[in-house]
Design a protein around this motif. Structure first.
Motif, PDB file in Angstrom:
ATOM      1  N   ASP A  82       0.521  -3.897   7.246  1.00 11.73           N
ATOM      2  CA  ASP A  82      -0.123  -5.204   7.107  1.00 11.73           C
ATOM      3  C   ASP A  82       0.090  -5.814   5.735  1.00 11.73           C
ATOM      4  N   LEU A  83       0.226  -4.978   4.710  1.00 12.71           N
ATOM      5  CA  LEU A  83       0.298  -5.476   3.332  1.00 12.71           C
ATOM      6  C   LEU A  83       1.560  -4.942   2.677  1.00 12.71           C
TER       7      LEU A  83
ATOM      8  N   THR B 154      -3.897  -3.691  -3.325  1.00 13.00           N
ATOM      9  CA  THR B 154      -3.127  -2.497  -2.982  1.00 13.00           C
ATOM     10  C   THR B 154      -3.687  -1.249  -3.664  1.00 13.00           C
ATOM     11  N   GLY B 155      -4.822  -1.363  -4.313  1.00 11.48           N
ATOM     12  CA  GLY B 155      -5.478  -0.188  -4.862  1.00 11.48           C
ATOM     13  C   GLY B 155      -5.832  -0.251  -6.320  1.00 11.48           C
TER      14      GLY B 155
ATOM     15  N   GLY C 133      -2.999  -0.684 -11.914  1.00  7.49           N
ATOM     16  CA  GLY C 133      -2.210   0.343 -12.578  1.00  7.49           C
ATOM     17  C   GLY C 133      -0.958   0.774 -11.847  1.00  7.49           C
ATOM     18  N   ILE C 134      -0.813   0.410 -10.572  1.00  7.62           N
ATOM     19  CA  ILE C 134       0.378   0.841  -9.839  1.00  7.62           C
ATOM     20  C   ILE C 134       1.442  -0.248  -9.751  1.00  7.62           C
ATOM     21  N   ALA C 135       1.118  -1.457 -10.181  1.00  7.50           N
ATOM     22  CA  ALA C 135       1.977  -2.610  -9.872  1.00  7.50           C
ATOM     23  C   ALA C 135       3.154  -2.737 -10.836  1.00  7.50           C
ATOM     24  N   PRO C 136       4.373  -2.909 -10.304  1.00 10.81           N
ATOM     25  CA  PRO C 136       5.567  -3.056 -11.132  1.00 10.81           C
ATOM     26  C   PRO C 136       6.022  -4.508 -11.212  1.00 10.81           C
TER      27      PRO C 136
ATOM     28  N   LEU D   1       0.844  -1.189   0.000  1.00  9.68           N
ATOM     29  CA  LEU D   1       0.000   0.000   0.000  1.00  9.68           C
ATOM     30  C   LEU D   1       0.883   1.245   0.000  1.00  9.68           C
ATOM     31  N   LEU D   2       0.792   2.039  -1.048  1.00 15.61           N
ATOM     32  CA  LEU D   2       1.547   3.284  -1.102  1.00 15.61           C
ATOM     33  C   LEU D   2       0.893   4.325  -0.195  1.00 15.61           C
TER      34      LEU D   2
END
Length: 285
Positions: A51-52, A183-184, A187-190, A36-37
């Motif tokens: 937690d994540l 994590t939302g 689109g944010i995952a690398p 989580l950013l």
């Protein structure tokens, strides 16, 4: 970046480009962080950034994506399609050892093996047996095992129990998409497609794939690409640059005023990009 065309079947672009690169250069370690950013609220109520915070390690050169199989009697009633998973001792052991070493480098030093050995009694049991044989070489790493179906439940209901995860090409592909959603947004995952021996290049990309429904609209989330770039910089030894880029990303997400629509905002791709560039130019990230 993601490549594709709505007029070309996905399996053509995948096998003609991404898998061609990964397999030819033997980029066997696919690394997918998920956390989580700052400022991003995931769909799980009460789950915090503490937690994540996971890293999913995906075997990236064989397994279910080995390419073995074929089709026969095409167009006839008895037509058959066959895909064969291939697991080699070299392939399984090297990705598991890579995951153990990655787990050793993280504060919690915990590694979860994910298979489906109750139903797939040959290749998956082989994965289990290799894991059992080599885990004694890493006594400082706490280990456990999960079936892949039960793992999806654990990721949702008990995310803080997980840290580093290792799984096959297909299983980790699916689980990492779930991780991104938790994590939302996808689109944010690398991701990094690594050749750990560094005798051939590695490749870095967002995991989200092509999204033909928003092509040309300027609303795609660029954060997955930026985070992948930070992973690339770190791999190349540019740790300060990697840290600055990641800090700039986190400053933008924490501020919350310039977010793409998949994260609940209204910003365009250009606006998010400019915000990250602005955070970098500020010089205090």
């Amino acid at each position: 970046g993601s490549a594709g065309d709505p007029n070309i079947p996905d399996h053509i672009t995948l096998w003609g480009l991404r898998l061609k690169i990964c397999q030819t250069l033997d980029q066997y370690a696919n690394v997918r962080p998920a956390r989580l950013l700052p400022g991003i609220k995931g769909p799980l109520a009460g789950v915090t950034a503490e937690d994540l915070d996971w890293v999913i390690v995906r075997e990236n050169s064989e397994g279910e994506y080995a390419g073995a199989g074929g089709r026969a009697h095409v167009g006839l009633p008895e037509e058959v399609g066959l895909d064969v998973s291939i697991f080699t001792r070299v392939g399984v052991e090297r990705i598991q050892r890579f995951a153990f070493e990655l787990a050793q480098s993280r504060p919690r030093k915990k590694l979860t093996l994910v298979t489906k050995s109750n139903a797939q009694r040959h290749g998956m049991v082989f994965w289990d047996s290799v894991f059992e044989r080599i885990k004694s070489d890493y006594p400082d790493v706490e280990t456990d095992k999960m079936l892949v179906d039960a793992m999806t439940t654990r990721m949702v209901l008990d995310p803080k129990s997980l840290d580093t995860v290792v799984a096959t090409n297909l299983h980790a592909d699916v689980l990492s998409d779930l991780a991104a959603a938790l994590t939302g947004s996808l689109g944010i995952a690398p991701t990094g497609n690594l050749r750990p021996e560094r005798d051939m290049p590695s490749m870095f990309e967002p995991i989200h794939g092509s999204a033909f429904d928003i092509t040309g609209k300027g609303v795609a989330n660029p954060i997955g690409t930026f985070w992948s770039s930070a992973m690339m910089l770190e791999h190349l030894g540019e740790t300060e640059a990697a840290s600055r880029l990641m800090s700039a990303i986190e400053r933008v997400t924490a501020d919350g005023s310039v977010l793409p629509r998949d994260l609940g905002g209204t910003a365009t791709t250009r606006q998010v990009t400019d915000a990250v560039l602005g955070a970098l130019a500020a010089g205090n990230v």
